[in-house]
Design a protein around this motif. Structure first.
Motif, mmCIF file in Angstrom:
data_model
loop_
_atom_site.group_PDB
_atom_site.id
_atom_site.type_symbol
_atom_site.label_atom_id
_atom_site.label_comp_id
_atom_site.label_asym_id
_atom_site.label_seq_id
_atom_site.Cartn_x
_atom_site.Cartn_y
_atom_site.Cartn_z
ATOM 1 N N ALA B 54 0.840 -1.191 0.000
ATOM 2 C CA ALA B 54 0.000 0.000 0.000
ATOM 3 C C ALA B 54 0.875 1.241 0.000
ATOM 4 O O ALA B 54 1.463 1.601 1.003
ATOM 5 N N ALA B 55 1.008 1.866 -1.144
ATOM 6 C CA ALA B 55 1.809 3.085 -1.226
ATOM 7 C C ALA B 55 0.925 4.286 -0.949
ATOM 8 O O ALA B 55 -0.250 4.298 -1.315
ATOM 9 N N PRO B 56 1.446 5.292 -0.273
ATOM 10 C CA PRO B 56 0.639 6.471 -0.009
ATOM 11 C C PRO B 56 0.314 7.199 -1.298
ATOM 12 O O PRO B 56 1.049 7.131 -2.271
ATOM 13 N N ALA B 57 -0.788 7.885 -1.295
ATOM 14 C CA ALA B 57 -1.177 8.638 -2.481
ATOM 15 C C ALA B 57 -0.152 9.727 -2.755
ATOM 16 O O ALA B 57 0.333 10.368 -1.832
ATOM 17 N N PRO B 58 0.200 9.924 -4.012
ATOM 18 C CA PRO B 58 1.213 10.928 -4.339
ATOM 19 C C PRO B 58 0.827 12.307 -3.820
ATOM 20 O O PRO B 58 -0.306 12.740 -3.970
ATOM 21 N N ALA B 61 1.206 12.378 1.340
ATOM 22 C CA ALA B 61 1.759 11.676 2.484
ATOM 23 C C ALA B 61 2.628 12.582 3.337
ATOM 24 O O ALA B 61 3.270 13.496 2.838
#
Lengths: 328, 249
Positions: B54-58, B61
């Motif tokens: 789960a990558a943070p939204a560009p 973050a």
């Protein structure tokens, strides 16, 4: 109790069992809010170099000389690190050797396809692109040329086409490229020379943290990237950069210029083409109509690998997953 | 003729009728609850990627609201950064101890004549046992100074004595300012700044700059002057008008 009530009771019981099972499962297998609360802070794993060795490898070599010597300055540290690993005397002991390598590049180290022109003060004939500095092929050549053993070094390239049929978000591309970069440490825990700022600059990426098994998760969640920059070495020896800065913003200095992997190789801050770092003009990687990009719209770095024979030549570029490239 | 005797229906209060209705429909109420529970469980599964992928939204973050401007509150906000929660044992290339943090210092961004405003920063010294700053937490401030975002945690090439973040003390800077520009300038309370350097010229080697102030955690002292943009004292001991800095074009 009539039949419909009985039916409702039985169905309720079944659904409650299903719901409870899902909640229990989430807790056990470790994802979701329950697990996150239990595991906070997130367990991370460090990948990368030995810090003490790297400090010793960098001793007296930096800061970068005035001019486009960043790729040389980083290559010297990589090779010194290998000297220390293999108990050889250090190949480099003085900052001024950056200039000596730049001079040597004027007459030695052309690719099998020749060299690009015009020549640059640092890159000379080792470039396959008319780069205002040193291109990724040239960077791989330097590391190979001055390494203590005949190690193979190559330019590794991530482009989304290597993994997808449709283009994912820029952020995902940058995270996948970063994961691929980290995977280099599964084989060799060496510092790596990484091209950043749209191709304008080279830095050492020496390590980083992930909460995932980077060999299995792609892209992995990455909490931080450790960077050493020869340009700032007088004041700051090391930057532990957050993932968000690495892929989304870059550092907030240099007026958006210092963007790290927040823009592709070949892109300027305003997304126009970076004329300082063009595509190859000689050899098999010159872009064509069918293959319009080599370095552009991607990310590049140099790392040691274990190729042998003709494949070991630093002329070859490799995809991020280790395939020798025969076209742009 | 017989009559089936019908007992009179007992009178039931409205509350009793309501209770009877509840009992009668209990099975359906429980069913509704069960359906909702399954929907909740399944929905939370769908919305929760495995940790790690789960990558943070560009672009969203890392910003943490400041509860106040006290050192404690600034440090507490900065400590939300994932960089404070990574593994720092072992032999890796990182600062191994973030347990001693000094007083956050405000560093102002000075943009060039053609540029939009640059972020201000809180720089939090990372101290060693002796109180020297071995590094710094670099926390960008939003324009209203109500939130911070930790950009990086840096290591100083040479530890700074007494937990300072600038290479030069305020006293040293004032002495140089007095020497070059007179007491009137030096009597002003200076502030720490970094500026928008011409990074492209640095990369190309067409700019030589040894005065510091490029990075927010390597700031320089700026003295104000009546009506002007003031003077800066570089880490190379040079005193110059702020406008003479090598700004990005």
């Amino acid at each position: 109790m009539n039949r419909s009530q009985q039916w409702a009771w039985h169905l309720s019981l079944a659904l409650l069992v299903v719901a409870a099972s899902i909640f229990i499962l989430r807790g056990k297998i470790g994802f979701g809010p329950f697990a996150a609360q239990a595991a906070a802070p997130v367990t991370t794993y460090y990948y990368g170099t030995n810090g003490s060795l790297l400090v010793a490898a960098e001793q007296n070599l930096w800061p970068e000389e005035y001019g486009p010597y960043c790729a040389i300055a980083t290559a010297m540290v990589v090779d010194n690190y290998l000297d220390l690993l293999t108990h050889h005397p250090l190949s480099f002991t003085r900052q001024a050797q950056q200039l000596s390598i730049g001079t040597a590049n004027q007459t030695q180290g052309a690719s099998q396809w020749g060299n690009a022109t015009p020549l640059d003060v640092a890159g000379g004939i080792i470039n396959i692109a008319p780069d205002k500095g040193i291109d990724p092929r040239g960077a791989a050549y330097i590391q190979h040329r001055y390494a203590p053993n005949p190690y193979s070094f190559h330019n590794y390239i991530y482009r989304w086409e290597f993994h997808h049929t449709t283009e994912p978000s820029y952020h995902q591309q940058a995270m996948e490229a970063t994961t691929a970069l980290f995977r280099g440490w599964l084989a060799h825990s060496d510092p790596m020379s990484v091209i950043v700022n749209g191709g304008e600059h080279s830095i050492i990426v020496s390590g980083g943290w992930s909460s995932d098994d980077i060999s299995k998760v792609f892209p992995a969640n990455i909490q931080g990237i450790v960077v050493r920059d020869p340009q700032f070495a007088t004041a700051i020896s090391r930057f532990e950069v957050s993932q968000d800065q690495w892929t989304n913003h870059g550092a907030n200095f240099g007026v958006g210029y210092y963007t790290l992997w927040s823009r592709y190789y070949g892109a300027q801050v305003n997304q126009s083409v970076n004329r300082d770092d063009p595509e190859p003009t000689v050899g098999i990687y010159v872009p064509t109509t069918a293959n319009p990009h080599h370095w552009y719209h991607g990310f590049s770095w140099v790392r040691r690998d274990d190729t042998t024979g003709t494949a070991a030549s630093p002329d070859w570029a490799y995809t991020d997953d280790g395939t020798q490239m025969t076209t742009p | 003729m017989s009559h089936r005797h019908q007992a009179p229906r007992p009178r039931i209060s409205p509350l009793g009728r309501f209770a009877r209705g509840i009992v009668h429909n209990a099975s359906f109420i429980v069913l509704a609850f069960a359906i909702a529970a399954v929907a909740l469980a399944v929905g939370s599964l769908a919305g929760t990627a495995p940790s790690g992928s789960a990558a943070p939204a560009p672009g969203t973050a890392g910003w943490v609201a400041l509860r106040g401007q006290s050192p404690y509150e600034i440090i507490a906000a900065a400590q939300h950064s994932p960089l404070f929660h990574v593994k720092r044992t072992g032999t890796g290339d990182y600062l191994h101890d973030l347990s001693r943090l000094g007083t956050p210092t405000l560093v102002r961004g000075v943009s060039g004549p053609h540029l939009a405003a640059m972020s201000d920063y809180y720089i939090i010294p990372v101290l060693d046992h002796a109180g020297n700053a071995v590094g710094a937490v670099v926390a960008a401030l939003n324009p209203s100074h109500t939130a911070v975002q930790v950009q990086s945690i840096d290591t100083y090439t040479t530890p700074h004595p007494l937990g300072s973040i600038a290479r030069m003390t305020q006293t040293q800077a004032a002495t140089l300012a007095t020497k070059h520009k007179g007491v009137a300038i030096a009597e002003n309370v200076p502030r720490l700044v970094y500026f928008a350097v011409d990074q492209h010229a640095l990369d190309a080697g067409t700019l030589t700059w040894t005065g510091g102030g490029i990075l927010p955690d390597d700031p320089i002292w700026q003295f104000s002057s009546g009506g002007g943009s003031g003077y800066v004292v570089g880490a190379d001991d040079k005193v110059m008008p702020t406008t003479a800095l090598p700004f990005a074009p």
